[in-house]
Scaffold this motif. Structure first.
Motif, PDB file in Angstrom:
ATOM      1  N   GLY A  39       0.954  -1.258   0.277  1.00 27.13           N
ATOM      2  CA  GLY A  39      -0.177   0.181  -0.027  1.00 27.13           C
ATOM      3  C   GLY A  39       0.885   1.100   0.051  1.00 27.13           C
ATOM      4  O   GLY A  39       0.885   1.765  -0.936  1.00 27.13           O
ATOM      5  N   ASP A  40       1.245   1.319   1.060  1.00 27.84           N
ATOM      6  CA  ASP A  40       2.363   2.977   1.698  1.00 27.84           C
ATOM      7  C   ASP A  40       3.904   2.781   0.927  1.00 27.84           C
ATOM      8  O   ASP A  40       4.288   1.830   2.357  1.00 27.84           O
ATOM      9  N   TYR A  41       4.304   2.869   0.015  1.00 26.30           N
ATOM     10  CA  TYR A  41       5.737   2.615   0.364  1.00 26.30           C
ATOM     11  C   TYR A  41       6.481   3.847   0.557  1.00 26.30           C
ATOM     12  O   TYR A  41       8.034   4.468   0.366  1.00 26.30           O
ATOM     13  N   SER A  42       5.815   4.756   1.199  1.00 26.91           N
ATOM     14  CA  SER A  42       6.920   6.385   1.054  1.00 26.91           C
ATOM     15  C   SER A  42       7.235   6.605   2.098  1.00 26.91           C
ATOM     16  O   SER A  42       8.039   6.985   2.923  1.00 26.91           O
ATOM     17  N   MET A  43       6.999   5.823   3.105  1.00 25.57           N
ATOM     18  CA  MET A  43       8.465   5.851   4.314  1.00 25.57           C
ATOM     19  C   MET A  43       9.427   4.589   4.377  1.00 25.57           C
ATOM     20  O   MET A  43      10.331   4.618   4.386  1.00 25.57           O
ATOM     21  N   LEU A  44       9.510   3.673   2.824  1.00 24.11           N
ATOM     22  CA  LEU A  44      10.101   2.973   2.519  1.00 24.11           C
ATOM     23  C   LEU A  44      11.478   4.081   2.076  1.00 24.11           C
ATOM     24  O   LEU A  44      11.455   4.569   1.708  1.00 24.11           O
TER      25      LEU A  44
END
Length: 229
Positions: A39-44
């Motif tokens: 879903g959300d990959y912005s943290m990686l």
């Protein structure tokens, strides 16, 4: 006598295959394209030396407070241009069952594996990805089987003709089972070494098995590191 001899030959062949599976090394790919599983990959961000290609770790997470893991069924992401989507549902099931069993075998050494959420329980989500643009969720999920049975099934599949790329990817995240807060996430891909012989092709089935083994061990090691800190 003939039947006994035949059984012994088959047993030796099975042992040899298992040894070959274990001996075949994989190495990390240069890069990886995420799917949509997390879903959300912005943290990686880039994982760095000895880590997954993309990694996120919650700096505030207290991993010492967790004593159990609730593992969701492993899923498979593929694309129509690669061969794993062309495998039979039965063979896909065997691959995912092995992934499930290998991960459970490692994590079960340090954590209680449970089926319900609660305080002190982490929720693990895992997907095996087969292609760089693997955004198709195949309608197969893992079931829980003993590691020995899972290995024998994978060995049987490995004797056949596969035809997908000689690499395998993984996406995984660990969540607090109560709040749903992400504790860590990772995206990685491993490839097999080329072997000499017919067509100089990749040993694809060994690559998948050994990549799964590597990730299962590394997952346990990373959790142990976080608990130690």
């Amino acid at each position: 006598m003939e039947v006994t001899t035949r059984k012994m030959v088959l047993l030796c062949m099975g042992i040899l295959l298992a040894c070959m599976l274990a001996a075949c090394a994989t190495h990390q790919a240069r890069d990886v394209t995420p799917t949509t599983f997390l879903g959300d990959y912005s943290m990686l961000t880039e994982g760095g030396e000895g880590r997954a290609l993309l990694v996120y770790i919650d700096p505030q997470a207290d991993f010492k407070s967790y004593h159990a893991i609730m593992m969701e069924p492993v899923r498979l992401y593929a694309s129509g241009t690669h061969g794993m989507e062309k495998l039979t549902p039965e063979d896909r099931q065997i691959i995912l069952n092995y992934a499930d069993a290998a991960i459970r075998e490692q994590l079960g050494k340090d954590y209680k594996l449970v089926t319900a959420s609660g305080p002190g329980v982490m929720r693990l989500r895992v997907a095996i990805t087969e292609a760089e643009d693997a955004n198709v969720t195949l309608d197969t999920i893992s079931t829980i089987v003993p590691i020995g049975l899972a290995l024998s099934g994978l060995t049987a599949v490995g004797t056949g003709e596969w035809g997908f790329t000689g690499s395998a990817g993984v996406e995984a995240e660990m969540l607090d089972s109560v709040s749903g807060k992400r504790l860590f996430a990772a995206v990685d891909r491993r490839t097999g070494a080329k072997v000499t012989g017919k067509g100089d092709k990749f040993d694809d089935w060994r690559t998948v098995k050994n990549a799964i083994d590597y990730w299962a061990v590394k997952l346990r090691e990373r959790l142990a590191e976080k608990r130690a800190k």
